[in-house]
Enzyme design. Structure first.
Site, PDB file in Angstrom:
ATOM      1  N   LYS A   1      28.402 -25.084  -0.670  1.00 54.59           N
ATOM      2  CA  LYS A   1      29.032 -25.610  -1.878  1.00 54.59           C
ATOM      3  C   LYS A   1      28.970 -27.135  -1.838  1.00 54.59           C
ATOM      4  CE  LYS A   1      33.414 -25.294  -4.388  1.00 54.59           C
ATOM      5  NZ  LYS A   1      32.740 -24.969  -5.649  1.00 54.59           N
TER       6      LYS A   1
ATOM      7  N   ASN B   1      32.000 -20.519 -15.901  1.00 55.32           N
ATOM      8  CA  ASN B   1      32.931 -21.005 -14.884  1.00 55.32           C
ATOM      9  C   ASN B   1      33.214 -22.479 -15.097  1.00 55.32           C
ATOM     10  OD1 ASN B   1      31.947 -22.921 -12.541  1.00 55.32           O
ATOM     11  ND2 ASN B   1      30.147 -21.705 -13.158  1.00 55.32           N
ATOM     12  N   ARG B   2      34.368 -22.874 -14.631  1.00 49.29           N
ATOM     13  CA  ARG B   2      34.777 -24.286 -14.673  1.00 49.29           C
ATOM     14  C   ARG B   2      35.541 -24.605 -13.380  1.00 49.29           C
ATOM     15  NH1 ARG B   2      39.925 -25.005 -16.296  1.00 49.29           N
ATOM     16  NH2 ARG B   2      39.473 -27.068 -17.154  1.00 49.29           N
TER      17      ARG B   2
ATOM     18  N   CYS C   1      26.032 -30.832 -12.416  1.00 49.83           N
ATOM     19  CA  CYS C   1      27.236 -30.032 -12.639  1.00 49.83           C
ATOM     20  C   CYS C   1      27.862 -30.422 -13.979  1.00 49.83           C
ATOM     21  CB  CYS C   1      28.247 -30.235 -11.516  1.00 49.83           C
ATOM     22  SG  CYS C   1      29.796 -29.334 -11.792  1.00 49.83           S
TER      23      CYS C   1
ATOM     24  N   LYS D   1      19.024 -31.410  -7.821  1.00 53.29           N
ATOM     25  CA  LYS D   1      19.341 -30.255  -8.670  1.00 53.29           C
ATOM     26  C   LYS D   1      19.528 -30.748 -10.095  1.00 53.29           C
ATOM     27  CE  LYS D   1      22.013 -26.010  -8.977  1.00 53.29           C
ATOM     28  NZ  LYS D   1      22.988 -25.114  -8.315  1.00 53.29           N
TER      29      LYS D   1
ATOM     30  N   GLY E   1      19.831 -17.111 -13.734  1.00 51.13           N
ATOM     31  CA  GLY E   1      19.657 -15.779 -14.297  1.00 51.13           C
ATOM     32  C   GLY E   1      18.839 -14.807 -13.481  1.00 51.13           C
TER      33      GLY E   1
ATOM     34  N   SER F   1      25.146 -16.384  -9.343  1.00 55.21           N
ATOM     35  CA  SER F   1      26.236 -15.519  -9.821  1.00 55.21           C
ATOM     36  C   SER F   1      26.016 -14.052  -9.507  1.00 55.21           C
ATOM     37  CB  SER F   1      26.433 -15.724 -11.324  1.00 55.21           C
ATOM     38  OG  SER F   1      25.255 -15.398 -12.047  1.00 55.21           O
TER      39      SER F   1
END
Length: 292
Positions: free
Chosen positions: A46, A70-71, A135, A171, A246, A268
């Protein structure tokens, strides 16, 4: 674990299937019984920021078939506490399981540079270092750091100077400009690769009627991510590309490889079924074996 890096544009992984930064935290999922480590080429921690972040207030997540919003807000202990537990050996078990990619972030130019200097003495423990420039769930850093293009370019060169031997990955998301052009900037700054894409800003109301403004992930993101990887590869044949967004099946992963990805990143999906990593890895091995 052999953390040797081929600085000619490749990451040497047992299988090019990577756990994405975020959903797997700091390795908590890896402690699940029968976690398929044999099918994980690398694990991305993370994101660690310069200062500790408490994250956003609940509700933090909402999921339906086809998507997740998500947040979380980059909740993490900050670089100083992270380095303390790293030196104490808290992640030694993870280094023994697979290659580890470190994800870093910050709220400002100065924090990105300073966190790079702090991690320098420990950088050789990691297969690569990924910087989160995308992000969507924080007010500073993340996606917002690339809003000032000139300063972002300067930052890329500054980090490359500090971490002059490490395999550096940026990223990137699809917001803030054409991702293929952003990837070209990354390449020209001497970085080795990009992770494409991050979540996309989204909004939904949960079952309680609460509004969640966060990052969209899940299967619905796949066509967007495929197009992004396709465009980045066309313009940047030299870059190492980790495709993210995805990927829920082995066939999804193969599509990413076909449009130019060097590796695929799973995020996810972990919330739904972490054992699917094995199905994805096996399809990737089969595809690469047949394509050689």
């Amino acid at each position: 674990m052999d953390n040797s890096v081929n600085r000619e544009g490749r990451l040497e992984l047992s299988v090019p299937v990577i756990i994405a930064s975020g959903p797997a935290g700091f390795g908590e999922y890896g402690k699940l019984e029968d976690f398929p480590w044999q099918d994980v080429g690398a694990f991305t921690l993370k994101t660690v920021t310069f200062k500790k972040k408490e994250g956003n207030k609940p509700p933090r997540m909402y999921a339906k078939d086809g998507y997740v919003i998500n947040r979380i807000g980059l909740e993490n202990p900050g670089i100083h506490e992270f380095l303390e537990v790293l030196q104490a050996g808290e992640f030694d078990w993870l280094f023994e399981k697979t290659s580890v990619i470190l994800s870093l972030g910050g709220d400002s130019f100065e924090e990105y540079v300073e966190i790079s200097k702090l991690i320098k003495p420990y950088a050789n423990r990691f297969k690569a270092i990924e910087y989160n420039f995308s992000c969507p769930n924080v007010k500073h850093g993340g996606l917002s750091i690339i809003a000032n293009k000139d300063e972002w370019i300067k930052l890329l060169y500054e980090i490359r100077t500090v971490l002059d031997e490490e395999f550096l990955i940026a990223k990137l998301g699809i917001e803030g400009g054409f991702v293929e052009h952003q990837a070209k900037i990354v390449s020209e700054a001497g970085w080795d690769g990009v992770t494409v894409i991050n979540t996309v800003r989204g909004l939904m109301f949960n079952d309680e009627g609460e509004m969640i403004v966060g990052g969209l992930s899940g299967p619905n993101l796949l066509p967007i991510a495929l197009r992004a990887v396709f465009e980045v590869r066309k313009m940047n044949p030299e870059l190492y590309i980790i495709a993210s967004g995805g990927i829920y099946t082995g066939d999804d992963a193969i599509k990413m490889l076909k449009v130019g990805a060097d590796a695929v990143s799973v995020g996810s999906l972990l919330f739904k079924n972490e054992k699917m990593i094995s199905q994805i890895a096996n399809r990737v091995r089969e595809y690469l074996g047949n394509s050689n």
